[in-house]
Design a protein around this motif. Sequence first.
Motif, mmCIF file in Angstrom:
data_model
loop_
_atom_site.group_PDB
_atom_site.id
_atom_site.type_symbol
_atom_site.label_atom_id
_atom_site.label_comp_id
_atom_site.label_asym_id
_atom_site.label_seq_id
_atom_site.Cartn_x
_atom_site.Cartn_y
_atom_site.Cartn_z
ATOM 1 N N ASP A 139 73.430 -38.934 48.214
ATOM 2 C CA ASP A 139 74.708 -39.260 48.854
ATOM 3 C C ASP A 139 74.543 -40.357 49.893
ATOM 4 N N ARG A 140 73.356 -40.421 50.415
ATOM 5 C CA ARG A 140 73.119 -41.437 51.454
ATOM 6 C C ARG A 140 72.480 -42.703 50.903
ATOM 7 N N ILE A 176 71.636 -46.019 49.442
ATOM 8 C CA ILE A 176 72.463 -47.160 49.025
ATOM 9 C C ILE A 176 71.702 -48.079 48.076
ATOM 10 N N CYS A 191 69.062 -49.841 48.422
ATOM 11 C CA CYS A 191 68.658 -51.147 48.971
ATOM 12 C C CYS A 191 67.247 -51.491 48.507
ATOM 13 N N ALA A 201 64.456 -50.932 49.788
ATOM 14 C CA ALA A 201 63.453 -51.272 50.808
ATOM 15 C C ALA A 201 62.240 -50.359 50.659
ATOM 16 N N ARG A 236 60.068 -51.688 47.948
ATOM 17 C CA ARG A 236 59.361 -52.918 48.316
ATOM 18 C C ARG A 236 58.223 -52.644 49.309
ATOM 19 N N GLN A 237 58.397 -51.618 50.124
ATOM 20 C CA GLN A 237 57.433 -51.408 51.209
ATOM 21 C C GLN A 237 56.350 -50.391 50.877
ATOM 22 N N ILE A 266 61.721 -46.652 57.635
ATOM 23 C CA ILE A 266 62.545 -47.869 57.515
ATOM 24 C C ILE A 266 63.851 -47.629 56.779
ATOM 25 N N THR A 276 69.482 -45.565 55.849
ATOM 26 C CA THR A 276 70.485 -44.490 55.861
ATOM 27 C C THR A 276 69.866 -43.112 56.072
ATOM 28 N N CYS A 280 61.432 -57.245 53.034
ATOM 29 C CA CYS A 280 61.987 -55.911 52.786
ATOM 30 C C CYS A 280 63.473 -55.982 52.455
ATOM 31 N N HIS A 281 64.097 -57.112 52.776
ATOM 32 C CA HIS A 281 65.524 -57.354 52.504
ATOM 33 C C HIS A 281 66.460 -56.459 53.306
ATOM 34 N N LEU A 282 65.932 -55.730 54.262
ATOM 35 C CA LEU A 282 66.821 -54.847 55.020
ATOM 36 C C LEU A 282 67.853 -55.629 55.820
ATOM 37 N N TYR A 340 71.113 -55.976 54.109
ATOM 38 C CA TYR A 340 71.965 -54.784 54.096
ATOM 39 C C TYR A 340 72.636 -54.562 55.449
ATOM 40 N N TRP A 341 71.869 -54.810 56.514
ATOM 41 C CA TRP A 341 72.460 -54.619 57.834
ATOM 42 C C TRP A 341 73.511 -55.684 58.122
ATOM 43 N N ILE A 363 76.743 -47.455 57.580
ATOM 44 C CA ILE A 363 76.183 -48.284 56.519
ATOM 45 C C ILE A 363 76.372 -47.590 55.169
ATOM 46 N N VAL A 364 76.363 -46.281 55.161
ATOM 47 C CA VAL A 364 76.556 -45.563 53.898
ATOM 48 C C VAL A 364 77.954 -45.858 53.358
ATOM 49 N N PHE A 407 78.506 -49.282 51.757
ATOM 50 C CA PHE A 407 78.010 -49.509 50.403
ATOM 51 C C PHE A 407 78.505 -48.488 49.389
ATOM 52 N N LYS A 408 78.975 -47.355 49.874
ATOM 53 C CA LYS A 408 79.321 -46.280 48.944
ATOM 54 C C LYS A 408 80.795 -46.252 48.583
ATOM 55 N N ILE A 468 62.529 -55.017 61.034
ATOM 56 C CA ILE A 468 61.504 -54.016 61.340
ATOM 57 C C ILE A 468 60.195 -54.635 61.797
#
Lengths: 502, 368, 156
Positions: free
Chosen positions: A17-18, A20, A22, A24, A27-28, A59, A62, C14-16, C19-20, C31-32, C35-36, C138
Amino acid sequence: MSVNYIPATFAVLRDTDRCIKCRACERQCSNEVHYYDADFDKMFVHEEQCVDCQRCVTICPTNALKITENPNSFRKASNYSQQLILENYRQAATGAVLLSSMGNPQDFPVYWDKMLINASQVTNPSIDPLREPMETKVFLGKKHTHITRNPDGTIDMSEQSPQLELKYPIMFSAMSYGSISYNAHESLARAATELGTFYNTGEGGLHQDFYQYKTNTIVQVASGRFGVSKDYLDAGAAIEIKMGQGAKPGIGGHLPGKKVSDDVSKTRMIPKGTDAISPAPHHDIYSIEDLRQLIFSLKEATDYKKPVIVKIAAVHNVAAIASGIARSGADILVIDGFRGGTGAAPTRIRDNVGIPIELALASVDQRLRDEQIRNEISIVAAGSIRSSSDAVKAFALGADALYIATPALLAIGCHLCRSCHGAKCNWGIATQRPDLVKRLNPDIAYKRLVNLVRAWDHEIKEMMGGMGINSLEALKGNRLMLRGIGLSDKELQILGIMHAGE
Amino acid sequence: MLQKEGAVRIPSGCAITGFISRDGRRITGADAIKSIAVMHDRSNGLGGGFAGYGIYPEYKELYAFHLFFNNNSAREETERFLNEHFDIVNLSRIPTRQVKSITNEPLIWRYFVNPLPTRLAASQLDETEFVTKCVININTTINGAYVFSSGKNMGVFKAVGFPEDVGKFYRLDDYAGYSWTAHGRYPTNTPGWWGGAHPFALLDYTIVHNGEISSYDANRRYIEMFGYKCTLLTDTEVITYIFDFLHRRRNLSLTEIADVIASPFWTTIDAKPTAERERLYYLRNTFASLLITGPFSIILGYSGGLMALNDRLKLRSMVTAEKDDMFFIASEECAIREICPDATGIRAPRGGEAVIAELNEEGRRKCL
Amino acid sequence: MKRVYVNENRCLGCHLCEYWCAFANSGEDSIVKAFKLNREAMPRINVEDSGEIHFAVQCRHCNDTPCVKACITGALSVDNDGLVSIDTERCVGCYTCVLTCPYGCIVIDEKNGGKTVTKCELCVKNAGNEPWCVKQCINGAIVFEDRTNAERQAVL
């Protein structure tokens, strides 16, 4: 291909549910646990590859991830734990020695947690470190107490042994370049410089880029003699001979070949990609008189200007060994307890060899006093000093200063997953892979190290003030400030303290 | 069960006072009693004592040992030991007077002795070291015997009780000396043993002390490396040993000793001119474990002088004053005014500041 | 004026930040949700990856502002501090700015079918108050700093 007996150690829990997507986490993760499936439009995991380093959890934007122990369990038995069963499976599959990293995780008594600290009430005042001076500066080195006078009656101070001045009584313990990354070393070097204390190169030599931090560097000479040269010795404020390490007494270091990168190979003066295995003993030291020769060779090579440190693992006969070292010309003795960390050690050795630093420190300090040679040498305690209260207890038992390593790594991101020997540290600490090393930003990390030591120092001062002590000198060896809790007479006797309530 | 002093560490609050005639005039112990008595409320009747200097001019070349014995067998054993090591020139009970509040007195004896030259030579020690070793030997090995004074031409008198009663008990009005110190004790539990009262003495060094030092065990464990044995577990005992070690055995001057035990803070040292800074660094670092922290005000008595010293934060009261050739030190000004109403120059020395008053040339000629 | 800079040596790919950034400009409070709830949240920063090299790219708010010069309706403008911003009411979606931007930092707004463009405005118009790519990086790779022209040129 046969059946793989080994289930995943951890379970990766994802709140879809949380999430998204992404990616990350994907990738990490250097262990390639997370992956995205386009057909399902969903994230999946190879959880058997997870080491619980918590990088993805930390990291995740969400907070969708949690890592927990795999609830799957073998049939319970007190004698054969699941851990033991798995280890036997692993060895049956590989025929190899089990490797582990970081400190001994087994359930041995932690004596720090069985000692309590005193405070003033009524008969003498506690001292508030925010209002009164409170001193934690320390000097390490021999203290000659025989006073000679110049013809004019002033004290002749020319015969002093070299001293190390520490603005904070805490140093960063030896961690070699190779076992930890360039960025980790840079962070330690810069933090030590800013703090006015010392970091230690470990046995892997000193990268050319870090010669600029020489006034705050202790250079180590270990049995492999990796990276040792005249320039290297000159680059240290002090020279440490590593005879042993608390995590693996009786054996030498082991740097897996995958950590021997270009730069590490150059710094260590060994071929790239080869395992760097230092011998178990120094092959020029088979006895105490040989140690004396190495100490004086190093002093000779550096003009008698630098203190020479000898580091030993805490083993059964530590007090007698320490006494021998104190009579061998060493200026500083490091005792490393059996819960100290490592970048790689055979599991059985890490978990079963050596003794706790608390007992070793107490018995060495007392032995040197009994032999009236405590002045001849400063004692640095190492091997699982976990907090400022451990530090206060160590000073009260008799330590002049302390080495910390695991707390330093925690400060820069280590989550104690104990997988350093895998060389894929997701935090950029215990790895040489450039993409991973990059994850440790020294500009951020060195400040966190500085913060950690300053925070401990504040707490040490608070506790000292509570005892009515305003200088660390008066805490050193002040065992009346400690009481044992739940300890046997024998343990109290070795620690040289009374029981709570006495 | 209550434990005897030495088996347990007993914190105390206290009153101290002391004075010296720099001209070497001999003053009776009555003044010391009068001065300490006025600070009655600073002690609780569980310990009082005095040290007088210049009180045995007729025996001034001999060590005057004052001893407590629990019984005659301890005395006989001690006398055997003394006979083996010393020439006993004179021995007697120390004269006392019945005082209602002073009870449970042990046997109290005095010996004027000289080391036997053969024993001294055989020991390969200098004379003071020989005497020190013998004193420590008696106190640690002979059960029921305790040497509480061992200097030349000086003596310590102490007991469990209020100091003014102790002074009366020992008939101190019959003694006269050029300097006196006195102590009233306020221990937090009942020591019940006379040896635990103050002053504490070794050779001619005596200490009266008010305070509770927080560095005690660091100091004790260090000084015991040099052959001392802290049997009483009191601050006063360890401070006396520190003075003996630094002054007699390491030849530091009294002000240098103050720089060690009540060293200035590093920030203060850093602000000094180079030579002074280096000297202070050297002293503080070399004898790091002899830094004394926590509250103390002490008067050190020694042949020919007195020194007053406070801890570096000045956590205990202490004032000094003068009048003609007299120099006074006390916990409270009233103790000085009581015996010298028109004393001048009343001041409170700074923390860590050594204040020294010694016999002048005339005084030295007369008394030493 | 303070601008966003990226340190390639620190960027982990990381591409974060993307998203932010998208969240910060979404108007949502989580943020949820951003995107949701089936809304195409659009980042105005993009991380370019090539092997081990990663580099987050967003509007430089450069000195010569070719996008502003090329804009046919005056929708793009530069204020006294050098901040380049867009008035979507005026944008007609001609994409001239997209063609002129040497860094590829003008983003076609897919949310409304590409009828307008959008771009980094240093989070001054959204609820972020400070650039969210910087706040959330990060590894401290993206910074918000005041640099001299010479320092900026060195980077460009």
